[in-house]
Scaffold this motif. Sequence first.
Motif, PDB file in Angstrom:
ATOM      1  N   GLU A 227       0.765  -1.238   0.000  1.00 59.61           N
ATOM      2  CA  GLU A 227       0.000   0.000   0.000  1.00 59.61           C
ATOM      3  C   GLU A 227       0.800   1.295   0.000  1.00 59.61           C
ATOM      4  OE1 GLU A 227      -2.492  -1.227   3.463  1.00 59.61           O
ATOM      5  OE2 GLU A 227      -4.123  -1.077   2.013  1.00 59.61           O
ATOM      6  N   CYS A 228       1.946   1.320  -0.631  1.00 61.25           N
ATOM      7  CA  CYS A 228       2.678   2.588  -0.689  1.00 61.25           C
ATOM      8  C   CYS A 228       1.911   3.616  -1.510  1.00 61.25           C
ATOM      9  CB  CYS A 228       4.087   2.395  -1.235  1.00 61.25           C
ATOM     10  SG  CYS A 228       4.216   1.977  -3.000  1.00 61.25           S
ATOM     11  N   ALA A 229       1.117   3.174  -2.494  1.00 58.88           N
ATOM     12  CA  ALA A 229       0.323   4.120  -3.286  1.00 58.88           C
ATOM     13  C   ALA A 229      -0.823   4.678  -2.454  1.00 58.88           C
ATOM     14  CB  ALA A 229      -0.217   3.434  -4.543  1.00 58.88           C
TER      15      ALA A 229
ATOM     16  N   GLY B  84       9.399   1.501 -11.781  1.00 62.87           N
ATOM     17  CA  GLY B  84      10.088   0.233 -11.954  1.00 62.87           C
ATOM     18  C   GLY B  84       9.659  -0.858 -10.992  1.00 62.87           C
ATOM     19  N   PHE B  85       8.503  -0.691 -10.335  1.00 62.06           N
ATOM     20  CA  PHE B  85       8.040  -1.667  -9.360  1.00 62.06           C
ATOM     21  C   PHE B  85       7.367  -2.863 -10.038  1.00 62.06           C
ATOM     22  CE2 PHE B  85       7.195   1.603  -5.690  1.00 62.06           C
ATOM     23  CZ  PHE B  85       8.513   2.027  -5.790  1.00 62.06           C
ATOM     24  N   SER B  86       7.322  -3.956  -9.310  1.00 63.08           N
ATOM     25  CA  SER B  86       6.556  -5.140  -9.706  1.00 63.08           C
ATOM     26  C   SER B  86       5.253  -5.070  -8.928  1.00 63.08           C
ATOM     27  CB  SER B  86       7.328  -6.410  -9.346  1.00 63.08           C
ATOM     28  OG  SER B  86       8.599  -6.415  -9.957  1.00 63.08           O
ATOM     29  N   SER B  87       4.220  -4.468  -9.503  1.00 66.03           N
ATOM     30  CA  SER B  87       3.006  -4.137  -8.773  1.00 66.03           C
ATOM     31  C   SER B  87       1.799  -4.962  -9.197  1.00 66.03           C
ATOM     32  CB  SER B  87       2.660  -2.653  -8.955  1.00 66.03           C
ATOM     33  OG  SER B  87       3.669  -1.819  -8.432  1.00 66.03           O
ATOM     34  N   MET B  88       0.901  -5.173  -8.262  1.00 66.44           N
ATOM     35  CA  MET B  88      -0.367  -5.837  -8.549  1.00 66.44           C
ATOM     36  C   MET B  88      -1.367  -5.522  -7.450  1.00 66.44           C
ATOM     37  SD  MET B  88       0.542  -9.832  -7.721  1.00 66.44           S
ATOM     38  CE  MET B  88       1.445 -10.288  -6.226  1.00 66.44           C
TER      39      MET B  88
ATOM     40  N   GLY C 210      -7.768   0.292  -6.945  1.00 68.55           N
ATOM     41  CA  GLY C 210      -7.790  -0.460  -8.187  1.00 68.55           C
ATOM     42  C   GLY C 210      -6.536  -0.164  -8.982  1.00 68.55           C
ATOM     43  N   THR C 211      -6.219  -1.026  -9.936  1.00 64.34           N
ATOM     44  CA  THR C 211      -4.991  -0.854 -10.705  1.00 64.34           C
ATOM     45  C   THR C 211      -4.951   0.462 -11.484  1.00 64.34           C
ATOM     46  OG1 THR C 211      -6.018  -2.157 -12.483  1.00 64.34           O
ATOM     47  CG2 THR C 211      -4.581  -3.329 -10.930  1.00 64.34           C
ATOM     48  N   ASP C 212      -6.127   0.997 -11.832  1.00 63.28           N
ATOM     49  CA  ASP C 212      -6.154   2.260 -12.566  1.00 63.28           C
ATOM     50  C   ASP C 212      -5.687   3.423 -11.723  1.00 63.28           C
ATOM     51  OD1 ASP C 212      -8.470   1.895 -10.955  1.00 63.28           O
ATOM     52  OD2 ASP C 212      -9.570   3.403 -12.118  1.00 63.28           O
ATOM     53  N   ARG C 213      -5.567   3.205 -10.413  1.00 64.59           N
ATOM     54  CA  ARG C 213      -5.172   4.291  -9.521  1.00 64.59           C
ATOM     55  C   ARG C 213      -3.718   4.223  -9.069  1.00 64.59           C
ATOM     56  NH1 ARG C 213      -9.472   4.978  -4.854  1.00 64.59           N
ATOM     57  NH2 ARG C 213      -8.101   6.782  -4.458  1.00 64.59           N
ATOM     58  N   PHE C 214      -2.993   3.183  -9.462  1.00 63.91           N
ATOM     59  CA  PHE C 214      -1.592   3.142  -9.040  1.00 63.91           C
ATOM     60  C   PHE C 214      -0.629   2.588 -10.088  1.00 63.91           C
ATOM     61  CE2 PHE C 214      -3.305  -0.968  -7.596  1.00 63.91           C
ATOM     62  CZ  PHE C 214      -2.310  -1.869  -7.984  1.00 63.91           C
ATOM     63  N   CYS C 215      -1.113   1.813 -11.030  1.00 61.62           N
ATOM     64  CA  CYS C 215      -0.192   1.143 -11.952  1.00 61.62           C
ATOM     65  C   CYS C 215       0.695   2.088 -12.759  1.00 61.62           C
ATOM     66  CB  CYS C 215      -0.964   0.223 -12.882  1.00 61.62           C
ATOM     67  SG  CYS C 215      -1.451  -1.345 -12.110  1.00 61.62           S
ATOM     68  N   ALA C 216       0.112   3.153 -13.281  1.00 59.97           N
ATOM     69  CA  ALA C 216       0.917   4.062 -14.107  1.00 59.97           C
ATOM     70  C   ALA C 216       2.100   4.595 -13.319  1.00 59.97           C
ATOM     71  CB  ALA C 216       0.046   5.210 -14.616  1.00 59.97           C
TER      72      ALA C 216
END
Length: 363
Positions: free
Chosen positions: A306-308, A346-350, A334-340
Amino acid sequence: MPRRTRPLAAALALATAVALLATSCSSSGSEDEDDPSADATGAQPPAATAAPVPGTPGTPDAPSSPADAGSPTAPAPGTPSVPPGTPGTPSVPGTPSTPGTPGHPVTPGTPAVPGTPGTPGTPGTPAAPAGARWQPTPGLAWQWQLGGGVDQSVDVPVYDIDGFETDASVVAALHAKGRKVICYINAGSWEEFRPDAAAFAQALQGSGNGWKGEKWFDIRKLDQLKPLMAARFDMCRQKGFDAVEPDTIEAYNQNSGFPLTADDQLRYNRMLATLAHERGLAIGLKNDLEQIPALLGDFDFAVNEECAQFDECGRLSPFVQAGKAVFHVEYKLGTDRFCAKTKALGFSSMQKKLELDAWRKPC
């Protein structure tokens, strides 16, 4: 307390999720509906049953560990070699390099007994050579599953699964598919449901950390905790894991019941890193963002929750800049709020569910 989200294991999975989220210090309320674009959903096969490590007395049952908790179990045979081309590269020789809810007991693997001859870190036993361990590189896709039988069908190069509850045969099967496997253990809190719980003196146990059956360790007592942690790391090594993810290693800024300082935490975390490296295991820094500048050289990768959500992701950038992976999850967003943002870092995020079952929605 740290934003730990160790999932409820099988028996507790039927317990109310409201109770879990009410006691958690982390943000709860991840998207619970299975997303059709996610890699895995639904029930998983039963966890494998672990046989005790040869020469080690039998032990009681152990639960699902969290998200910082649970998943399968196993014997401790040798690990097959990883096929060429496995993602991740070994660290350069000489280069130094933290949620959960207890689950119902299952028959776990047994940690090695401290001081067993031939165990790395035991007097008279040479340490593993520098540079022999795996070094996860930025951007590697990963699966983090600590609840239910491990779904081995997820096509990613890295799996992070519970060390006590995962059988060595599962690790070997993942290796045969070219996967690297991280061993989740709790290194900062006593857990009443683990098979080695009786080995931790009551004096080592402080205040509850917010999860049933768990208490903070007095990390100042390195002489007592070191052999106990070494035994857990030995278990990971004997089952064939490539790395360890030690949870709850930021007690100094929590209500632990002990007057812990930042220096106490640094000493303890560095001890854990040394134990891992002596066994040829990579080690990840779980959360503990404030101490990243001091610990970057001691840890091989980072694991963050949860760093985002808390606008802290920039603090993990030093790992990527050093060529080390940052394995990151969000639960509520949701991914639309942190993936970009996190992909740019350079993170491996999900996105994962709080239960940390097989469901995942990667960036």
